[in-house]
Design a protein around this motif. Sequence first.
Motif, mmCIF file in Angstrom:
data_model
loop_
_atom_site.group_PDB
_atom_site.id
_atom_site.type_symbol
_atom_site.label_atom_id
_atom_site.label_comp_id
_atom_site.label_asym_id
_atom_site.label_seq_id
_atom_site.Cartn_x
_atom_site.Cartn_y
_atom_site.Cartn_z
ATOM 1 N N ALA A 210 4.700 -12.005 20.131
ATOM 2 C CA ALA A 210 4.587 -10.691 20.780
ATOM 3 C C ALA A 210 5.737 -10.495 21.777
ATOM 4 O O ALA A 210 6.299 -9.414 21.890
ATOM 5 N N MET A 211 6.107 -11.561 22.478
ATOM 6 C CA MET A 211 7.227 -11.473 23.429
ATOM 7 C C MET A 211 8.529 -11.177 22.690
ATOM 8 O O MET A 211 9.333 -10.322 23.117
ATOM 9 N N LEU A 212 8.762 -11.854 21.571
ATOM 10 C CA LEU A 212 10.005 -11.630 20.813
ATOM 11 C C LEU A 212 10.042 -10.206 20.257
ATOM 12 O O LEU A 212 11.074 -9.532 20.308
ATOM 13 N N ALA A 213 8.907 -9.746 19.738
ATOM 14 C CA ALA A 213 8.839 -8.374 19.217
ATOM 15 C C ALA A 213 9.085 -7.376 20.350
ATOM 16 O O ALA A 213 9.737 -6.348 20.155
ATOM 17 N N THR A 214 8.581 -7.696 21.532
ATOM 18 C CA THR A 214 8.756 -6.808 22.690
ATOM 19 C C THR A 214 10.234 -6.690 23.053
ATOM 20 O O THR A 214 10.736 -5.600 23.335
ATOM 21 N N ALA A 268 -2.581 -8.360 15.283
ATOM 22 C CA ALA A 268 -3.742 -9.248 15.449
ATOM 23 C C ALA A 268 -4.019 -9.513 16.929
ATOM 24 O O ALA A 268 -5.181 -9.590 17.344
ATOM 25 N N LEU A 269 -2.952 -9.619 17.726
ATOM 26 C CA LEU A 269 -3.160 -9.884 19.157
ATOM 27 C C LEU A 269 -3.786 -8.666 19.844
ATOM 28 O O LEU A 269 -4.710 -8.802 20.656
ATOM 29 N N VAL A 270 -3.300 -7.492 19.474
ATOM 30 C CA VAL A 270 -3.889 -6.257 20.020
ATOM 31 C C VAL A 270 -5.373 -6.191 19.641
ATOM 32 O O VAL A 270 -6.236 -5.859 20.459
ATOM 33 N N THR A 271 -5.667 -6.547 18.383
ATOM 34 C CA THR A 271 -7.054 -6.486 17.894
ATOM 35 C C THR A 271 -7.945 -7.515 18.602
ATOM 36 O O THR A 271 -9.074 -7.210 18.990
ATOM 37 N N THR A 272 -7.417 -8.736 18.780
ATOM 38 C CA THR A 272 -8.193 -9.760 19.495
ATOM 39 C C THR A 272 -8.522 -9.263 20.900
ATOM 40 O O THR A 272 -9.671 -9.341 21.345
ATOM 41 N N ALA A 273 -7.496 -8.739 21.585
ATOM 42 C CA ALA A 273 -7.716 -8.286 22.967
ATOM 43 C C ALA A 273 -8.795 -7.203 22.995
ATOM 44 O O ALA A 273 -9.674 -7.209 23.859
ATOM 45 N N LEU A 280 -4.159 -3.713 25.105
ATOM 46 C CA LEU A 280 -2.797 -4.178 25.404
ATOM 47 C C LEU A 280 -1.811 -3.030 25.163
ATOM 48 O O LEU A 280 -1.152 -2.947 24.131
ATOM 49 N N ASP A 281 -1.713 -2.139 26.149
ATOM 50 C CA ASP A 281 -0.896 -0.927 26.001
ATOM 51 C C ASP A 281 0.567 -1.239 25.703
ATOM 52 O O ASP A 281 1.211 -0.549 24.922
ATOM 53 N N LEU A 282 1.084 -2.272 26.341
ATOM 54 C CA LEU A 282 2.503 -2.615 26.154
ATOM 55 C C LEU A 282 2.776 -2.903 24.673
ATOM 56 O O LEU A 282 3.735 -2.389 24.093
ATOM 57 N N LEU A 283 1.921 -3.693 24.058
ATOM 58 C CA LEU A 283 2.159 -4.052 22.645
ATOM 59 C C LEU A 283 1.938 -2.866 21.710
ATOM 60 O O LEU A 283 2.580 -2.774 20.661
ATOM 61 N N ARG A 284 1.047 -1.954 22.082
ATOM 62 C CA ARG A 284 0.889 -0.729 21.277
ATOM 63 C C ARG A 284 2.198 0.044 21.272
ATOM 64 O O ARG A 284 2.646 0.571 20.249
#
Length: 432
Positions: A210-214, A268-273, A280-284
């Motif tokens: 998620a950090m790399l994608a960000t 998947a991380l957004v869904t888990t959260a 997780l607004d940032l990842l959205r």
Amino acid sequence: MRIAIIGSGYVGLVAGTCFADSGNDVACVDIDERKIRMLQDGQVPIYEPGLEELIRKNVKEKRLTFTTNLAEGVANAQAVFIAVGTPEGESGEADLQYVIAAAQAVGRAIKQYTVVVDKSTVPVGTADKVREAIAKVTSVEFDVVSNPEFLKEGAALDDFFKPDRVVIGADTERARNIMGELYAPFVRTENPILFMDTRSAELTKYAANAMLATRISFMNDVSALCEKVGADVDFVRKGLGADKRIGYPFLFPGVGYGGSCFPKDVKALVTTAREYGLELDLLRAVERTNERQKKLLVNKAVKHYGTLEGKKFGVWGLAFKPKTDDMREAPSIEVIEGLIGKGAQVIAHDPVASHAAKRVFGDRIRYAELPYDALEGVDGLFVVTEWNEFRHPDFARMKSLMKSPVVFDGRNIFQPARMREQGFTYFGIGRR
Ligand code: NAD
């Protein structure tokens, strides 16, 4: 040590081969009979630099075998790695059906104490589910360990042999010792093995992707702003990366991230959260930027030509990144679907991914054997994957082949000034 790897894909095959190369006796298991038959016949079903030679060497030295018979592969193994796929489920969650099926089969096959290792990327809490699935079918002693994989396709062997770190989530000393022993040959230069609990290990993998994608989406946003304000993202990138707190890696703008990991892992991380009541607004936003970015080249083309109906375009690069044949979620899919959806014809070249691309596009596009073959009579060229061999082409030859010398460079591999000098109309990402 005798070990088994369940799932002989990009991760399982690399992990199995590297463990064999450090002297272990490794059985690679897969349910895909075609894959196993190919491997038994000395062929490698995926493209990964150096892998074929290393497999051949370890097969010859009788440390590496391939089988569809899980029970046979698992028999007498001290550690069994589950490296099956965890694709995106219906609502963005990781689909665990393959992991659980593999865990049950492993549970039925073990005969003595075994460390069962979750190598697949799996959501927080999966180690507990794997433990339950195994406990239901066996009374043999076992431990479940989470050992996420951080290798990059295209440099997978190097990453496996010299990892920045090895993350191991384990609850018992016995399991930690076995895992430590297995990884010892790969951490001789003091790169750490980080022992932790299984939940932290599981989350570490998602947080890393998620950090790399960000970083990628952030730079894509910066590049969009560069275009608006008349700045050049190349200068901005260098200025940013020189700051030690920021660093250079993963600051290249482009046509969006793709591949078999980032898109599904961010979702998947957004869904888990969300399952835990956290948005997780940032990842959205990272995902939204990526969706916009994948459409960017086609939008630039529509703006330039007015209509794409009846136009013919060359595409260089199909794989989601260089040095792999992996087409999963490749940005080329969005670009090419965009072009043909708007009535254009496409002729594409990729050094190794054409066979995988045929499964995606079939005969809706044409495939060129060589880069220049994708340029004959085209109205423009789209560079989608930054293969090294595209970086220094014969520009005069390109121009003589193309109907109109227009280049949409989705990876900023060419210099805008040089392209203009050579008489090209050039569109990059975030550049003046
Ligand atoms: P893949 O699709 O290339 O390989 C998975 C393999 O598992 C397939 O060959 C499939 O036939 C096999 N399989 C499925 N169910 C099975 C079963 N019950 N028994 C035996 N074999 C079975 O997938 P991959 O790219 O290697 O990824 C595997 C996992 O590793 C995923 O969770 C992925 O997110 C993670 N991961 C991938 C990468 C990467 O770069 N590809 C990097 C790090 C982590």
